[in-house]
Scaffold this motif. Structure first.
Motif, mmCIF file in Angstrom:
data_model
loop_
_atom_site.group_PDB
_atom_site.id
_atom_site.type_symbol
_atom_site.label_atom_id
_atom_site.label_comp_id
_atom_site.label_asym_id
_atom_site.label_seq_id
_atom_site.Cartn_x
_atom_site.Cartn_y
_atom_site.Cartn_z
ATOM 1 N N GLN A 150 -10.627 1.108 18.526
ATOM 2 C CA GLN A 150 -10.045 0.037 17.718
ATOM 3 C C GLN A 150 -10.717 -1.290 18.014
ATOM 4 O O GLN A 150 -10.916 -2.125 17.117
ATOM 5 C CB GLN A 150 -8.546 -0.024 17.965
ATOM 6 N N SER A 202 -7.166 9.187 9.553
ATOM 7 C CA SER A 202 -7.039 8.189 8.489
ATOM 8 C C SER A 202 -7.745 6.894 8.865
ATOM 9 O O SER A 202 -8.481 6.331 8.043
ATOM 10 C CB SER A 202 -5.563 7.931 8.163
ATOM 11 N N TYR A 203 -7.646 6.387 10.083
ATOM 12 C CA TYR A 203 -8.217 5.067 10.353
ATOM 13 C C TYR A 203 -9.697 5.132 10.706
ATOM 14 O O TYR A 203 -10.384 4.133 10.741
ATOM 15 C CB TYR A 203 -7.398 4.283 11.385
#
Lengths: 137, 644
Positions: free
Chosen positions: B126, B154-155
């Motif tokens: 992230q 998904s991310y």
């Protein structure tokens, strides 16, 4: 004088009887050729049931069936016979039969000389004249 | 930087010492220049690009350390020279410092960006996504340890053109199923850890509707409160341990610390999906392996460096998880190993002595093997020697038996022969007397020969018998004779001959002789008799002396007679051998008997004689006699067979 001669050699028996009778003419010599008939005689068993005990036993050691040492041991064990004089007359030297020499009254080695051999008669006669046997050193 | 060296001019007018100093300085400057030149050349050599490993957590965090090790081993190659930079975001302990860390990385890598980045765990991924525009904007990324429950699929998808990696699969379902099977009486499931553990408990409750499920959010309680909650759990409870790093009071826990804390506080078995926790209290579970995560990520990074696009490398969602258990916890909760899933790994098994001390065991085994070989060889040697000894004894026994048989034959022959031979001798004498004067001269002479021959044969047989019997040992157990007393007896026996022959006998002090008295008497008797019979001098003097040495006693019987010719000095000890041709009827056994007796005691007898100095007979007896039955020494071996 009654002498029981225990000798299995016929020639020695003849000579010994001759020597005894020469030394003591009145001697009676009863000859047996082995320890078994010798015991029968001393036990007064057949065929010696009527026989009287001997005054002296002239005993060879090397017999055919029952050896002279066995006869000597029996003689010394029985009250009736323990006092009978026994003269060992053997081909073997004295030190080869220590027990026999100890139990016997006299031990004489059979010589190879005729005159020496005949002396056995004098040994036996000496007993009857003196009533005793000098033991050999 | 290059250094230009100007050679220092050498002036002839300088002193020799100064010239040497200048030369040394010039040489040093040259070497320095060469070194710098080589370094510069080295710096410009082509190298593989560097790799940045960005970890979400800190060094010493077991999960992170295992990933780092996997990446390092995965990138190691004999053909590549990769430079690996390792950085730690420390997101657990310093969650608010990411912007500072970003600045640090920009500064550090301002000169050259890493060729590829490996990011471990979600925080690092992230971080890179968030700072992509200003940090490492063109650098591909390979992730690992990313938890699918964060919705990785998904991310990450928008960034697939520059990102791929390995998902960390959390095997809570398999672990819960296993725990329920191993503890079929379970009525209560409690999940403890971060907020995601609530979902774990909920999922378990759906699969096991008759089991009460709940969760404990560790970050919302103090350590003591957590401890009380765990201690108060009812019987038939199973605890599911998720990761938690701090309590409400910000007390930090490592994976190991949290595992030990929870397992120690709970009175129930604890299961986990974190490999680093196994061995510190939990029973185990289906765990993720950080090392394998790092290894897989490193392999992907190498493919990208070789030219493959990250978009062309599928995300690895297999997890490669394995069932891992703690032996001590299995023992504590009475869980037999056979009930575990196949291929389960059990850690912390008690180490066998071999595992702990392999060197000692192999050393001991090796030593034992060498010893065994040596012992085997020695036993084989001992066996060979024993066999040899047995053979020797067998031969000796056979020899002794043979000698014994010969002696027995001689004895029996002599003994049984002497009666008939005596009869022949005596009755021949009787016959000769009875026929005296009745035979002619020739017949008389013949009869005389027969009589003499038979008489002699009788004497020989009796002598042979005496020889065989000479070592009869029925004399007692201790051979010891007072030689003085024995000599006195012998002299007494021969006193008539000594006295009548005017013989002088000198005897020194006699010791004790290690012989039986009878045997000593036989020997002395024979020697004295020989001296009396064969000396043939008018003033015969017989001297008997003795000497007792340490090893043997020596006696000497010496006379001043005619002596024995030296050529027959040894021969006279033979059976039926005489040293005096005028000895008449003597058969020649006396000295043979003496030798046989002394040989029996391990001694010797010999004659030291000349024809002018008389006869000197010496015999020795060892002070520790070793009676030899039925065997002859080498000196007497020629006479061993009495039958010639």
């Amino acid at each position: 004088m009654r002498i029981l001669l225990v000798e299995d050699n016929a020639a020695d028996a003849r000579l010994s009887s001759l020597a005894i009778r020469r030394a003591h003419s009145g001697a009676e010599v009863i000859t047996v050729d082995d320890g078994i008939p010798a015991l029968r005689y001393l036990k007064q068993e057949e065929p010696f049931k009527e026989a009287a005990l001997p005054d002296l036993v002239l005993l060879d050691l090397n017999l055919r069936a029952l050896d002279g040492i066995d006869v000597l041991r029996w003689i010394r064990q029985q009250p009736r016979t323990r006092d009978i004089p026994v003269v060992i007359f053997s081909s073997s030297p004295r030190d080869a039969h220590v027990e026999a020499a100890a139990k016997a009254d006299r031990y004489v080695e059979k010589p190879g000389d005729l005159d020496e051999y005949m002396k056995i008669g004098r040994v036996v006669a000496e007993f009857f004249s003196t009533g005793s046997l000098r033991s050999t050193p | 930087m290059e250094l230009v060296v100007h050679p220092v001019p050498v002036r002839r007018s300088r002193s020799p010492r100064r010239s040497r100093l200048d030369f040394a300085l010039a040489g040093t400057l040259c070497l320095f220049t060469l070194a710098n030149t080589a370094r510069a050349a080295e710096d410009t050599k082509d190298k593989e690009p560097n790799v940045l490993l960005l970890n979400s957590y800190h060094a010493g965090y077991r999960w992170t350390d295992s990933i780092v090790q996997g990446v390092q081993n995965g990138l190691a190659s004999p053909t590549r020279d990769l430079s690996l930079d390792i950085e730690y975001l420390d997101a657990r302990r310093q969650p608010a410092s990411s912007h500072v860390f970003a600045e640090l990385l920009r500064e550090k890598f301002s000169r050259e960006a890493p060729r590829i980045i490996i990011a471990s765990d979600d925080a690092a991924v992230q971080f890179l996504i968030q700072n992509r525009s200003t940090l490492f904007s063109n650098t591909p990324v390979v992730f690992c340890g990313v938890n699918e429950y964060h919705g990785t699929s998904s991310y990450v998808q928008p960034y697939r053109s520059w990102m791929t990696g390995v998902l960390e699969k959390i095997s809570w379902d398999e672990t819960v199923d296993l725990a329920m099977r191993l503890h079929p009486d379970t009525r209560n499931l409690v999940a403890i850890g971060d907020p995601t553990m609530g979902a774990i408990a909920d999922r378990a409750g759906l699969r096991f509707p008759y089991t009460h499920t709940s969760s404990i959010r560790a970050a919302e309680l103090s350590a003591s409160e957590i401890q009380q909650r765990l201690a108060g759990l009812p019987d038939n409870t199973v605890v599911l341990l998720g990761a938690f790093t701090q309590d409400r009071l910000h007390r930090l826990f490592t994976i190991r610390q949290s595992a030990a804390f929870v397992a120690g506080a709970a009175l129930s078995p604890v299961y986990t999906v974190t490999k680093a926790a196994v061995g510190f209290g939990p029973v185990g579970g289906k765990v993720a392996d950080g090392y394998k995560q790092g290894l897989s990520a490193a392999k992907m990074a190498l493919r990208i460096m070789d030219g493959t696009s990250p978009a062309d490398i599928p995300i690895d969602g297999s997890g490669n998880n394995e069932f891992l258990f703690d032996y001590k916890a299995l023992q504590k909760w009475n869980i037999p190993a056979r009930s575990l899933p196949p291929a389960s790994i059990v850690v912390d098994r008690p180490k066998h002595f071999y595992t702990i001390h392999p060197v000692w065991i192999w050393s001991g085994l090796g030593f034992g093997a060498v010893q065994s070989v040596i012992i085997f060889l020695l036993l084989a040697e001992v066996r060979k020697r024993r066999q040899a000894e047995i053979e020797i004894k067998g031969h000796a026994a056979a020899l002794a038996q043979s000698n014994y048989m010969l002696e027995q034959f001689a004895f029996v022959t002599a003994h049984d022969f002497q009666e008939p031979i005596r009869n022949v001798a005596i009755f021949t004498q009787l016959l000769k007397r009875r026929t005296a004067g009745q035979l002619d001269e020739e017949a008389n002479e013949a009869l005389g020969f027969v009589a003499n021959g038979s008489n002699r044969l009788f004497l020989m047989v009796r002598g042979l018998l005496a020889w065989v019997r000479s070592i009869d040992t029925d004399q007692g157990s201790v051979p010891s004779a007072d030689a003085g007393a024995v000599l006195a007896q012998v002299l007494d026996k021969h006193w008539p001959a000594i006295d009548s022959g005017h013989v002088t006998v000198d005897a020194s002090r006699m010791p004790h002789i290690p012989m039986h008295a009878t045997h000593l008497r036989q020997v002395l008797d024979q020697l004295i008799a020989n001296a009396l019979q064969h000396a043939r001098v008018d003033d015969l003097r017989i001297t008997i002396s003795a000497e007792n040495a340490v090893d043997a006693c020596t006696l000497v019987v010496q006379d001043n007679g005619v002596g024995v010719p030296s050529v027959i000095a040894e021969r006279v000890f033979g059976v039926f051998k005489k040293g005096d041709l005028e000895s008449g009827e003597r058969i020649g056994m006396g000295l043979a008997i003496c030798r046989r007796i002394l040989t029996f005691y391990g001694g010797r007898i010999w004659i030291e004689s000349t024809e002018t100095n008389g006869c000197r007979v010496v015999f020795t007896v060892p002070n520790r006699p070793d009676p030899v039955e039925s065997a002859e020494t080498a000196s007497g071996r020629e006479h061993a067979n009495p039958l010639g």
